[in-house]
Every structure is written in structure tokens, then in C-alpha cells.
Motif scaffolding. Structure first.
Motif, PDB file in Angstrom:
ATOM      1  N   ALA A 102       0.821  -1.215   0.000  1.00 53.25           N
ATOM      2  CA  ALA A 102       0.000   0.000   0.000  1.00 53.25           C
ATOM      3  C   ALA A 102       0.851   1.259   0.000  1.00 53.25           C
ATOM      4  N   VAL A 103       0.483   2.182  -0.879  1.00 54.15           N
ATOM      5  CA  VAL A 103       0.993   3.540  -0.788  1.00 54.15           C
ATOM      6  C   VAL A 103      -0.124   4.316  -0.099  1.00 54.15           C
ATOM      7  N   VAL A 104       0.164   4.941   1.041  1.00 58.19           N
ATOM      8  CA  VAL A 104      -0.888   5.716   1.702  1.00 58.19           C
ATOM      9  C   VAL A 104      -0.631   7.194   1.447  1.00 58.19           C
ATOM     10  N   GLN A 105      -1.704   7.895   1.169  1.00 58.82           N
ATOM     11  CA  GLN A 105      -1.552   9.306   0.813  1.00 58.82           C
ATOM     12  C   GLN A 105      -1.817  10.230   1.984  1.00 58.82           C
ATOM     13  N   VAL A 106      -1.010  11.273   2.048  1.00 54.49           N
ATOM     14  CA  VAL A 106      -1.269  12.369   2.979  1.00 54.49           C
ATOM     15  C   VAL A 106      -1.560  13.561   2.082  1.00 54.49           C
ATOM     16  N   ALA A 107      -2.828  13.971   2.047  1.00 49.58           N
ATOM     17  CA  ALA A 107      -3.185  15.056   1.146  1.00 49.58           C
ATOM     18  C   ALA A 107      -3.620  16.267   1.961  1.00 49.58           C
ATOM     19  N   SER A 108      -4.045  17.302   1.255  1.00 48.42           N
ATOM     20  CA  SER A 108      -4.311  18.564   1.939  1.00 48.42           C
ATOM     21  C   SER A 108      -5.464  18.462   2.940  1.00 48.42           C
ATOM     22  N   GLY A 109      -6.380  17.511   2.738  1.00 46.50           N
ATOM     23  CA  GLY A 109      -7.484  17.353   3.680  1.00 46.50           C
ATOM     24  C   GLY A 109      -7.095  16.509   4.876  1.00 46.50           C
ATOM     25  N   ARG A 110      -5.956  15.798   4.797  1.00 45.26           N
ATOM     26  CA  ARG A 110      -5.465  14.912   5.869  1.00 45.26           C
ATOM     27  C   ARG A 110      -6.522  13.884   6.293  1.00 45.26           C
ATOM     28  N   PHE A 111      -7.361  13.461   5.349  1.00 46.26           N
ATOM     29  CA  PHE A 111      -8.407  12.509   5.705  1.00 46.26           C
ATOM     30  C   PHE A 111      -7.811  11.164   6.094  1.00 46.26           C
ATOM     31  N   GLY A 112      -8.278  10.639   7.212  1.00 49.58           N
ATOM     32  CA  GLY A 112      -7.904   9.288   7.629  1.00 49.58           C
ATOM     33  C   GLY A 112      -6.434   9.120   7.966  1.00 49.58           C
ATOM     34  N   VAL A 113      -5.732  10.212   8.250  1.00 46.15           N
ATOM     35  CA  VAL A 113      -4.310  10.093   8.603  1.00 46.15           C
ATOM     36  C   VAL A 113      -4.183   9.920  10.106  1.00 46.15           C
ATOM     37  N   HIS A 114      -3.670   8.772  10.524  1.00 43.84           N
ATOM     38  CA  HIS A 114      -3.434   8.503  11.942  1.00 43.84           C
ATOM     39  C   HIS A 114      -2.255   7.544  12.023  1.00 43.84           C
ATOM     40  N   PRO A 115      -1.707   7.299  13.201  1.00 47.72           N
ATOM     41  CA  PRO A 115      -0.483   6.478  13.270  1.00 47.72           C
ATOM     42  C   PRO A 115      -0.612   5.122  12.591  1.00 47.72           C
ATOM     43  N   ALA A 116      -1.747   4.431  12.798  1.00 48.30           N
ATOM     44  CA  ALA A 116      -1.882   3.094  12.205  1.00 48.30           C
ATOM     45  C   ALA A 116      -1.903   3.180  10.677  1.00 48.30           C
ATOM     46  N   TYR A 117      -2.451   4.266  10.164  1.00 50.82           N
ATOM     47  CA  TYR A 117      -2.501   4.479   8.711  1.00 50.82           C
ATOM     48  C   TYR A 117      -1.091   4.587   8.157  1.00 50.82           C
ATOM     49  N   LEU A 118      -0.275   5.422   8.826  1.00 54.75           N
ATOM     50  CA  LEU A 118       1.090   5.613   8.335  1.00 54.75           C
ATOM     51  C   LEU A 118       1.901   4.339   8.498  1.00 54.75           C
ATOM     52  N   GLU A 119       1.644   3.614   9.579  1.00 53.90           N
ATOM     53  CA  GLU A 119       2.402   2.385   9.838  1.00 53.90           C
ATOM     54  C   GLU A 119       2.054   1.291   8.827  1.00 53.90           C
ATOM     55  N   ASN A 120       0.758   1.180   8.500  1.00 54.52           N
ATOM     56  CA  ASN A 120       0.316   0.092   7.620  1.00 54.52           C
ATOM     57  C   ASN A 120       0.509   0.465   6.153  1.00 54.52           C
ATOM     58  N   SER A 121       1.749   0.692   5.777  1.00 55.87           N
ATOM     59  CA  SER A 121       1.998   1.107   4.402  1.00 55.87           C
ATOM     60  C   SER A 121       3.394   0.692   3.984  1.00 55.87           C
ATOM     61  N   ALA A 122       3.622   0.714   2.683  1.00 53.54           N
ATOM     62  CA  ALA A 122       4.966   0.484   2.149  1.00 53.54           C
ATOM     63  C   ALA A 122       5.616   1.830   1.853  1.00 53.54           C
ATOM     64  N   VAL A 123       4.808   2.761   1.385  1.00 53.57           N
ATOM     65  CA  VAL A 123       5.295   4.083   0.991  1.00 53.57           C
ATOM     66  C   VAL A 123       4.275   5.108   1.474  1.00 53.57           C
ATOM     67  N   ILE A 124       4.752   6.274   1.895  1.00 56.58           N
ATOM     68  CA  ILE A 124       3.820   7.366   2.221  1.00 56.58           C
ATOM     69  C   ILE A 124       3.955   8.416   1.128  1.00 56.58           C
TER      70      ILE A 124
END
Lengths: 493, 157
Positions: free
Chosen positions: A206-228
Motif C-alpha cells: 500500500a501507498v498511503v496518501q497524505v493530502a491537503s485534507g489529511r483525511f484518515g491520517v493517523h499512526p496506524a494508517y502511516l504504519e500500515n503502508s509500504a510508501v507514504i
């Protein structure tokens, strides 16, 4: 209401001698075009968007969707579409919305590039008999691979699924793409709508996105990824934020995005904490610290006029992967004028950026990912020869899942179960089927890329990367050839 | 041996019923011939209710109440475990309809005779509904598979 002056765009033709009045079209059309009243079939052509759902499912092949017969006097300046848009705006007083990518007939540079092949002086390679390496590493390659602060991601093939948020597309799309990415050893991208907990098991892909709305961004989200991935812009709407209509924000979408249900999800146009390259560097560093320097950080920007200077800045800000989205990139919803008139082609941007980063000696610090309108494996090969490390595909992936490019994603009434969160519609995409089809597409392209490389006499994708001698321009002017950094067809070298 | 539909992915489109009808009564899967020149009868009941779907098809029970109850020996099981009706022996007493706990057999327009799923044994091909489901929502039951025998769920085994 007064007369709308809007004539239907499409006409549903039903061959009465074939129609068996089974009612499948009636049941399947979310736009309520088809009706069956006491054995009488009739259609409301005005609502038809030519998604072809009824045509595909009709068991009697009784249906055809046609362009509505010519309704305006021929005029090559004031085309029917132009006139209809004015009527629509005179009715609504609003901004015209559009879905998917720029459909206009701008020059496609991919179609003006030809590939090389080996003859006599160097042997071509048969990919069925000899090994062919498509393995691709993404990240900053200036460090030693043992040093954890410069992590690399390894892909089986240089094709990844591009960002599409849960909410703009159904969860079944995410399930399909994540499974296909896992099966093919590549990455899929959550988009800016968060990662549904059901999909945490696909974190290594998973590539997880951090966008301008920051929707759904939390520690587990960032952790459960291959790339941010920090999303600055998107090819379909550079400089514009996102707007997911409240009607698409179901309870589940709301939970995943961490926003109230049924409320509009609006991503601002800029990141409110990024007003310079230095600010971007801070966010990159913040994300690296937050995840223990274990994951590469990607930055996605839209291809705009001064893309090479922007790219240089982004690399210097510490991005490990730079994704550039060309003007053919698609969207769930964008203002039509922005989608159709803003940005530059990915081929041009890619060539410019690759050259600029090489000139500045920082090309090794970053992996380039090309996105926006990659249609087939030949486009992939051309993008890599122009300088990309890998490509993102999204429209092609959705087409594999059943999308018929009706471009009405923003209505939330996708008859194919893709760009919708309505449960009765999203169930139309069985992730078992979707995953298989997306995987088949990647497999097919993988085979084709190997064939093309074999013909060139190249047995590793690394030898093709930025190898513009493998390209020749056809029908291009001297300025275009110079920017693309390729020779004209017939030039030797 | 039985088929089932995954409710999460059943669209409720009803194509299973159309292809089912065209697969039987000698229409050999030709939808146009069946519906334009015949009076085809589907063996599947599909209920669409408030966005939910229920695909009601024969379970081909191991200890089948319909076979046990059939007064004329028309309801039979073939060597592959498929429960089918031999309409030439049926007397339209409808006892099978009465005893089926799932409400599967239906009254046929043709008398004597009833309508029930025979897993397309005539054509000896993959059942038409399963083959034509646009979303692959109709599957062989996981426990039994295409060659296994169904567990008897009727009597709580």
C-alpha cells in the motif's frame, strides 16, 4: 421550470424484434433510463450517460446506445458539446463538473514516439527462453541499501496502481486493486481517503496518501503502508483541491476518513502548512520521523509549466519518490475547464524533469513515477525510456474492472459499481473478479514489456531507463524533439 | 452438489433466470429462440427486496424430502447426486412443493409437471446460471464442490 433547451446526448436504440422484455436493463440502470410498464418498454434518453451497462448485460443483444442524431447545424467552432455546456450553465449558473481524464484531442506524444529493435548488428532476445528482468527499485539510491534511513521498495514490474480514494471509488475497487497488487508484487495507492481497516493486511503493497485534507491520517494508517505519498497535486486538476459530495460519504467512508457521515469532504487546494519547498521538507521529515525512517516518502505533483524547477525543489526537500501526473490524469470530479485546459503532457514533463535532475546531479536521489494517461504497455516502455522508473495506472485499471469511461463519476451513480458508495451499486464489482481482471492486465503488460525489451535486445529494465536512444520521434517539430530529448525517425545514433 | 449465490455480490439482475429458462425445454441456451418463439420457464426463484436479494435454488439435499414424498417416483436422483424430476412420471400432486423446506419446486404451466433445478443435467454442461452470472456471484457450494455430495442441511446434520 422554463424550457431547459437541453436535448439528450445519447439515444437508446432497442431492437423490438430482439427485446424479450426481461427487465434486466430496467433493474440495472441507476440513471432510470429504462422503464417497463405492463409489457411496454420505454426509455428516458435524457438520463442516458452511455455507460453501456444495459448493452453489456442485455441477454438478447437488443440494445445499442448511439449519439443523438445531429441536433445542431454543423459548426466547427460552436460544437454540439460547446452549445450544450452553455445551455447547462444557463440553466444552473454553476461550474461544470467532469469526471475521468482530459478527453480533448490534444497531441498525444506517446503516439509520436517509435521504439527501436535489434537487427543483425546486435541480437534480439527471446523472453521465453532467456531471463528478462523487470524488477524495479524505488527510493533514494545514493545510500547503501543496508542503511535503513534510505529504504528502497522493490517491485516485480514497473507498474503501480495510482491513487483513488475510498469514497470516490467503492471499497470493492480497493479490495480488487490491493489483491492484484499483492499477487503481482507491486503497489496500490489508497488515495487521500484513508485506508479501510479490512485492508491493513495489504500494507506491504500500500501507498498511503497524505493530502491537503489529511483525511484518515493517523499512526496506524502511516504504519500500515509500504510508501507514504504526500499529494500536492493531481493531473486532472492541478491547483485545485478535492470535493467529495456528501452523498458519497457513507458511514463507512466517514469512519475511514474520520469525518462526519453525509458531510461534504473538502480537501483544500493547498496544504495549509506548505507554502514553500522548506515547508514541504518539514512535512517529509516529519513523516520520516513518525515512521522511524523505514519508509520512502513520495511526493506527487501535477505536470505544470515549470515542472522541472518544482521537481528539483521537491528532490532537494528530501522526497525519495517523485510522482508526476500529466494532464491526461483522471479524477472522480473536477471542474471541466480545469480538467480540459490546465497542465502539460506527462511525456514532456517527464523528459524535462529527468534531464534537469541529471544535469543537477540529483537524479539518483529520487525515483520518478510517471502518471496520467498511460494506456498500454508500449506507453509504459516509452515512459521508462523517457526517464521514468515506474508508472502509475488508474484509468486503465478501472477499465479492467469494467469502467466504460462515461465520465460521470461525480454523480455517485456508477452503474459498474466503481465510482459509487451506494451499497446496491458497489456490490456489482465482485472483488474476486476485479482482482483477477486487474492482475490479468498487469500480467499481460508484463509479457508485452518483455517482448518489446527483447526485440530491443535489452534484458533488464534498468538498461532501458532514460535510454532515449531507444526512441525516435515521428511528426514532431525540432523544439518538441529537443524538449523530449529524442532524435527524429531516420536520424542515426 | 449444489450451487449458491453470494448475497454480497448478487446484483438481482435476474439474468440467471433468463439463461436458466433458455437452457431447458430444448432451447439449448438460445435466449432469442426461447423467449421469442417459445414459452420458457425458469427453475430459479430470485427475490429482490429493498436492495437485498435471495437466490432460491434447489439444495439437492442428500436425504431429499421431495424424493421421499414423491408419490409417483418422478422425483429422482441421478448418479451425480443431482435431484431432478422426470415429468413423464409426474402426476402433479405437488407433494414435493408441499414438503420442500426451501420452497424451491414451482408449479409448471405444463401439466403434469413441476419446475425445479436439475443443475442443467440435460446439457451436461456447467449450470447456465453459474456460467452467465455477470458478477460471478453464483458459485458451487464451498463444502460440496462440483463433484462432492451436499451435506444434508435439512435435518440439521
Amino acid at each position: 421550470m422554463a424550457l431547459t433547451m437541453l436535448a439528450p446526448v445519447f439515444k437508446v436504440e432497442r431492437e423490438e424484434s430482439r427485446c424479450i422484455k426481461c427487465g434486466v436493463c430496467v433493474q440495472q440502470c441507476a440513471n432510470e433510463v429504462h422503464h417497463l410498464d405492463n409489457g411496454w418498454m420505454w426509455t428516458n434518453d435524457e438520463e442516458c450517460v452511455a455507460c453501456q451497462r444495459c448493452v453489456s448485460l442485455c441477454p438478447a443483444q437488443a440494445l445499442a446506445i448511439k449519439e443523438y442524431p445531429l441536433s445542431f447545424r454543423v459548426n466547427s467552432h460552436w460544437t454540439p458539446a460547446t452549445i450544450r455546456e452553455i445551455y447547462a450553465q444557463a440553466d444552473s449558473g454553476g461550474v461544470l463538473l467532469a469526471g475521468m481524464g482530459n478527453p480533448r484531442s490534444y497531441k498525444s506524444y506517446f503516439d509520436h514516439l517509435l521504439l527501436n529493435a535489434s537487427q543483425v548488428t546486435n541480437p534480439s532476445i527471446d523472453p521465453l527462453r532467456e531471463p528478462m528482468e523487470l524488477n524495479t527499485s524505488l527510493g533514494n539510491k545514493t545510500g547503501s541499501s543496508e542503511l535503513s534511513e534510505k529504504p528502497l521498495i522493490s517491485l516485480r514490474l514497473p507498474i503501480m496502481f495510482s491513487a483513488m480514494s475510498f469514497g470516490s471509488v467503492s471499497l470493492n475497487v480497493h479490495k480488487s486493486l490491493s489483491r492484484a497488487a499483492y499477487a503481482m508484487g507491486t503497489l496500490w495507492n489508497t488515495g487521500e481517503g484513508g485506508l479501510h481497516p479490512d485492508l491493513f493486511s495489504y500494507k506491504d503493497n500500500a501507498v498511503v496518501q497524505v493530502a491537503s485534507g489529511r483525511f484518515g491520517v493517523h499512526p496506524a494508517y502511516l504504519e500500515n503502508s509500504a510508501v507514504i505519498e504526500i499529494k500536492i497535486g493531481q493531473g486532472a486538476k492541478p491547483g485545485i483541491g478535492g470535493h467529495l459530495p456528501g452523498a458519497k460519504v457513507s458511514e463507512e467512508v466517514a469512519r475511514t476518513r474520520m469525518i462526519p457521515a453525509w458531510s461534504d469532504a473538502i480537501s483544500p487546494a493547498p496544504h495549509h502548512d506548505i507554502y514553500s519547498i522548506e515547508d514541504l521538507a518539514q512535512l517529509i521529515e516529519t513523516l520520516k520521523v513518525a515512521t522511524g525512517y523505514k519508509k520512502p516518502i513520495a511526493v506527487k505533483v501535477a505536470a505544470v509549466h515549470n515542472i522541472s524547477a518544482i521537481a528539483s525543489g521537491v528532490v532537494r526537500a528530501g522526497a525519495d519518490i517523485l510522482a508526476i501526473d500529466g494532464f491526461r490524469g483522471a479524477t472522480g470530479a473536477a471542474p471541466m475547464r480545469i480538467r480540459d485546459h490546465v497542465g502539460i503532457p506527462i511525456e514532456i514533463a517527464l523528459a524535462q524533469v529527468d534531464s534537469r535532475l541529471r544535469d543537477e546531479g540529483i537524479r539518483q536521489q529520487v525515483s520518478l513515477v510517471a502518471a496520467g494517461g498511460i494506456r498500454n504497455s508500449a506507453d509504459v516502455v516509452k515512459a521508462i525510456a523517457l526517464g521514468a522508473d515506474a508508472v502509475y495506472i488508474a484509468t486503465a485499471a478501472l477499465i479492467a474492472l469494467g469502467c466504460h469511461l462515461c465520465q460521470m463519476c461525480f454523480t455517485g451513480k456508477c452503474n459498474w459499481g466503481i465510482a459509487t458508495t451506494r451499497p446496491d451499486l458497489s456490490r456489482r464489482l465482485n472483488p474476486e473478479v476485479g482482482a483477477k481482471r486487474a492482475q490479468n492486465l498487469l500480467q499481460a503488460w508484463e509479457h508485452e514489456i518483455k517482448e518489446i525489451m527483447g526485440a530491443m535486445g535489452i534484458n533488464a529494465i534498468d538498461s532501458l531507463r532514460g535510454n532515449r536512444l531507444m526512441l525516435r520521434g515521428i511528426g514532431l517539430g525540432p523544439e518538441e524533439l529537443k524538449i523530449l530529448g529524442v532524435k527524429a525517425a531516420g536520424e542515426e545514433g | 452438489m449444489k450451487i449458491t449465490a453470494i448475497p454480497d455480490y448478487c446484483l438481482g439482475c435476474g439474468l440467471c433466470r433468463i439463461y436458466c429458462a433458455a437452457a431447458h425445454d430444448g432451447f439449448q441456451g438460445n435466449v432469442l429462440r426461447a423467449f421469442k418463439h417459445g414459452s420458457p420457464l425458469p427453475r430459479i426463484n430470485l427475490i429482490n427486496w429493498q436492495g437485498l436479494t435471495y437466490f432460491n435454488v434447489c439444495r439437492h439435499c442428500q436425504d431429499a424430502p421431495c424424493i421421499n414424498a414423491c408419490i409417483s417416483g418422478a422425483m429422482q436422483r441421478d448418479e451425480n447426486g443431482r435431484v431432478y424430476v422426470d415429468n413423464s412420471r409426474c402426476v402433479s400432486c405437488y407433494t414435493c412443493i408441499l414438503v420442500c423446506p426451501f420452497g424451491h419446486p414451482q408449479v409448471s404451466r405444463e401439466r403434469p409437471g413441476i419446475l425445479k433445478c436439475d443443475l442443467c443435467r440435460e446439457s451436461n454442461r456447467e449450470p447456465a446460471c453459474l456460467k452467465h452470472c455477470p458478477n460471478e456471484a453464483i458459485i458451487w457450494d464451498e463444502e460440496s464442490g462440483p463433484t462432492g455430495s451436499a451435506k444434508n442441511k435439512v435435518h440439521g446434520e
